[in-house]
Design a protein around this motif. Structure first.
Motif, mmCIF file in Angstrom:
data_model
loop_
_atom_site.group_PDB
_atom_site.id
_atom_site.type_symbol
_atom_site.label_atom_id
_atom_site.label_comp_id
_atom_site.label_asym_id
_atom_site.label_seq_id
_atom_site.Cartn_x
_atom_site.Cartn_y
_atom_site.Cartn_z
ATOM 1 N N ASP A 10 -26.398 64.736 39.691
ATOM 2 C CA ASP A 10 -25.078 64.914 39.075
ATOM 3 C C ASP A 10 -24.014 65.182 40.141
ATOM 4 O O ASP A 10 -22.903 64.644 40.061
ATOM 5 N N LEU A 11 -24.369 66.001 41.097
ATOM 6 C CA LEU A 11 -23.409 66.322 42.169
ATOM 7 C C LEU A 11 -23.021 65.064 42.936
ATOM 8 O O LEU A 11 -21.850 64.850 43.256
ATOM 9 N N LYS A 48 -23.316 61.931 41.852
ATOM 10 C CA LYS A 48 -22.667 60.927 41.000
ATOM 11 C C LYS A 48 -21.246 61.326 40.621
ATOM 12 O O LYS A 48 -20.350 60.497 40.572
ATOM 13 N N PHE A 49 -21.049 62.616 40.309
ATOM 14 C CA PHE A 49 -19.758 63.023 39.741
ATOM 15 C C PHE A 49 -18.874 63.817 40.708
ATOM 16 O O PHE A 49 -17.716 64.063 40.396
ATOM 17 N N ALA A 50 -19.444 64.267 41.842
ATOM 18 C CA ALA A 50 -18.628 65.073 42.765
ATOM 19 C C ALA A 50 -18.641 64.502 44.175
ATOM 20 O O ALA A 50 -18.252 65.197 45.115
ATOM 21 N N ILE A 70 -13.366 67.566 47.084
ATOM 22 C CA ILE A 70 -13.880 68.162 45.837
ATOM 23 C C ILE A 70 -14.499 69.533 46.138
ATOM 24 O O ILE A 70 -14.337 70.486 45.362
ATOM 25 N N TYR A 126 -11.428 66.653 39.632
ATOM 26 C CA TYR A 126 -11.859 65.261 39.826
ATOM 27 C C TYR A 126 -12.598 64.735 38.592
ATOM 28 O O TYR A 126 -13.525 65.372 38.092
ATOM 29 N N ASP A 167 -14.623 61.490 37.680
ATOM 30 C CA ASP A 167 -15.207 60.274 38.235
ATOM 31 C C ASP A 167 -15.073 59.103 37.256
ATOM 32 O O ASP A 167 -14.984 59.295 36.035
ATOM 33 N N LYS A 208 -17.267 57.106 36.365
ATOM 34 C CA LYS A 208 -18.407 57.029 35.430
ATOM 35 C C LYS A 208 -18.162 57.914 34.204
ATOM 36 O O LYS A 208 -18.508 57.547 33.091
ATOM 37 N N PHE A 248 -14.973 69.348 39.414
ATOM 38 C CA PHE A 248 -15.223 67.985 38.912
ATOM 39 C C PHE A 248 -15.775 68.058 37.493
ATOM 40 O O PHE A 248 -16.351 69.072 37.100
#
Lengths: 315, 333
Positions: free
Chosen positions: A260-261, A263-265, B8, B230, B232, B234, B288
């Motif tokens: 998750d980190l 992919k999203f951060a 981030i 943030y 993303d 996705k 995020f």
């Protein structure tokens, strides 16, 4: 005595003269073919009018109480001795039971027919003591095949039985085989994709996305967990029952969070971290495969026996 | 806007520092309000993402007390407007009154000039009053006479609706309801919580006064940080998939929902889902947004944006059931 006989003859003569005069004075006559009819049964009414030749006696008969006209006014002319007889025929019926009168019909103001009695009756005498049935009772008709159809019937039954046996034979054997193939396919595919990922040379973000996708797809196919629609947190909770090894479970939950980190951060993990994550997922797939097999053996011993039987598909 | 991992990480640190007040607020309000943590979190999300909240619940669930306590804890001013059938727009936004001594018209500002507004039983006032309030919510300014006045910042409207009594009410039209960031269902407290409430009230001990724990400037700073969180691509795609599934269920193998939905969520639904997701990430002290954040706020953001058909109502299916089905069908990135 002779006087008396002559008297009688005179009286008879006078009577005959009276009758003949009366017959000549009645130029119209009404007759029916039946005096008693069933309800709805046709009745023929004939009206005769005597008239001099060339005289067209015309009249119109519209209604008769309690009677219905089925067919009206067919006319026939006869001639005898210079006198014309005009016959009018009416076909009537009645739907009212009872004793009714066709009343005197006036052809001209001076000439009218005599009344005729007609009795309208039921099919059978009406008995108010009997139960009322507006329709007949339902009667059972014994089932009988026609002789020509009988042999076809036996042939169709035989074919149906053969078809049932064939379907049973095919599905009974193929169902578990298919399941085994799909299950083995899920495991083999996951292992194969994990191996391919090691040398894929993709970006870190893509690498971790694929890593978690392989794991989720495997769980979805093999462990029947709707893993594709779960967040990492809820997925970790769902796979917990498959792990009797608490250490490995903690590592799996950690890898899911790491994914998750990334992919999203946009987190960039170090190479050993990535290698470790891959190993954890690889071990987790093996572990879950063993757990699922164990569970299947407990619930469906025969399917596992078939899977392990000689000749079963080996991956 | 694309961010690097380092940016981030720095944002995470900032949020960890600036978000200290979240726990402090929860703790301070917890002195007065027992339970209702869901409602409090949703009020904070509304506050941080510049939205307004529609609260629905039976009377006596501490709605007024919660917002009053929140206002005190952040040193903001608070006004309550009781909506009634005879209320006029001027009663809400203000009007011009004649001053005999000065021989001129002067502006008398209405109760809308406050940081926190509680519009109690909003559906009891006629459409023109609702419309005046909703316009002010959207524009964040009001015009009285020839002058336009900016409303305070932060400006948070909490409107309440009573779900039981519908007689003599003016239900908010769909277009007006859509303006609320969230529709929150306030539920009864748990038995243990209610036991505590009962004890506090029966013993008659005075409640601890709420102490201010954060300033308005800190809230404004937090709001700007929330905007920077943030999101993303996705997660954006995940939001769009969910919203599109409310509009075109067939595309997501949810054909069974088609006869139940009369209209799906608007683009404002997508925007608000993203904003609320960011605020939820802030409450979780993250820089995020994760799919968990979206799923956490989805019911409150979308429940008033999905129109149900008569068929759905006949089968006792509500918007929450529809959202459940969508979440089961849409893949998480």
């Amino acid at each position: 005595m002779i006087k008396n006989g002559a008297g009688i003859l005179v009286v008879l003569g006078l009577l005959l003269l009276t009758f003949s005069a009366r017959a000549q004075e009645a130029p119209v006559k009404a007759t029916v073919d039946k005096q008693k009819i069933l309800i709805g049964e046709p009745l023929l009414l004939k009206l005769e009018v005597k008239a001099d030749k060339g005289n067209t006696a015309s009249f119109r008969l519209d209604t008769i109480p309690h009677f219905e006209f089925l067919k009206k006014d067919s006319v026939a002319n006869e001639e005898s001795g210079g006198v014309q007889v005009i016959a009018h025929y009416y076909r009537l019926t009645s739907f009212d039971s009872g004793r009714w009168v066709i009343p005197p019909i006036a052809i001209t103001p001076d000439a009218k027919t005599e009344a005729i009695y007609v009795e309208v009756v039921f099919t059978s005498p009406f008995d108010p003591g009997q139960p009322y049935h507006d329709i007949q009772d339902i009667r059972t008709v014994p089932f009988q095949l026609s002789k020509g159809f009988e042999k076809w019937w036996y042939l169709i039954a035989l074919l149906l039985m053969m078809l049932t046996v064939a379907i049973y034979w095919m599905t009974e054997d193929q169902k578990p085989r298919k399941e085994v193939q799909l299950a083995r396919g899920a495991y083999a595919r996951a292992k194969q994709e994990l191996k391919a990922l090691q040398t894929a040379g993709v970006t870190t973000n893509r690498y971790y996305a694929k890593l978690v996708e392989i794991f989720r797809t495997y769980l979805s196919e093999r462990a029947k967990v709707n893993s594709l629609q779960q967040t990492s947190g809820s997925l970790a909770g769902k796979v917990k029952p498959f792990f009797n090894d608490g250490v490995l479970y903690t590592k799996v939950a950690g890898v899911l969070s790491l994914c998750d980190l990334v992919k999203f951060a946009q987190y960039e993990p170090a190479t050993p971290e990535t290698k470790g994550a891959h190993e954890v997922i690889d071990q987790a797939v093996d572990h879950i495969e063993a757990a699922v097999k164990q569970l299947a053996q407990k619930t469906h011993p025969t399917s596992v026996l078939k899977e392990n039987a000689p000749g079963a598909v080996k991956q | 806007m694309a961010k690097t991992g380092e940016e981030i990480r720095q944002l995470n640190e900032k949020i960890n520092g600036a978000g200290y007040f979240v726990d402090a607020l929860r703790q301070e309000i917890g002195h007065v309000i027992v339970g209702q943590s869901h409602m409090l979190d949703r009020l904070l999300i509304g506050l941080l993402s510049n939205g307004h909240v529609l609260l629905e619940g039976v009377p006596g669930l501490a709605k007024t007390l919660t917002i009053k306590s929140l206002a005190t804890a952040i040193q903001a001013n608070f006004n309550r407007i009781q909506f009634t059938p005879d209320l006029l727009p001027a009663d809400v936004i203000g009007t011009l009154i004649y001053n005999q001594q000065q021989n001129e018209f002067v502006v008398r500002k209405g109760p809308i000039f406050a940081n926190f507004i509680l519009a109690d039983e909003i559906n009891r006032a006629p459409a023109k009053v609702q419309s005046a309030l909703l316009e002010a919510m959207q524009e964040r300014q009001v015009t009285i006479g020839d002058s336009t006045y900016k409303l305070d910042d932060p400006f948070l409207v909490l409107a309440t609706q009573n779900p039981l009594e519908q007689e003599g009410t003016y239900p908010l039209p769909e277009a007006q309801v859509d303006r609320f960031l969230m529709k929150v269902i306030v539920r009864y407290p748990e038995m243990q919580e209610e036991q505590l409430i009962l004890r506090y009230n029966v013993q008659g001990e005075p409640l601890q006064p709420i102490k201010p724990v954060v300033s308005i400037d800190e809230i404004k700073n937090a709001k700007s940080l929330v905007r920077d969180i943030y999101l993303d691509e996705k997660v954006e795609r995940y939001i769009l998939d969910i919203v599109f599934a409310t509009r075109y269920p067939d595309r997501y193998q949810l054909g069974k929902l088609t006869p139940l939905i009369s209209y799906g969520a608007s683009p404002r639904g997508s925007i608000n889902l993203a904003l609320a997701g960011k605020a939820q990430a802030f409450l979780n002290k993250r820089g995020f947004v994760m799919p968990e954040d979206i799923r956490s706020v989805i019911y409150d953001v979308l429940r008033h944006r999905i129109g149900l058909t008569y068929e759905a109502e006949a089968e006792n299916i509500n918007a929450e059931n529809i959202i459940d089905e969508i979440l089961k069908a849409v893949n998480v990135p």
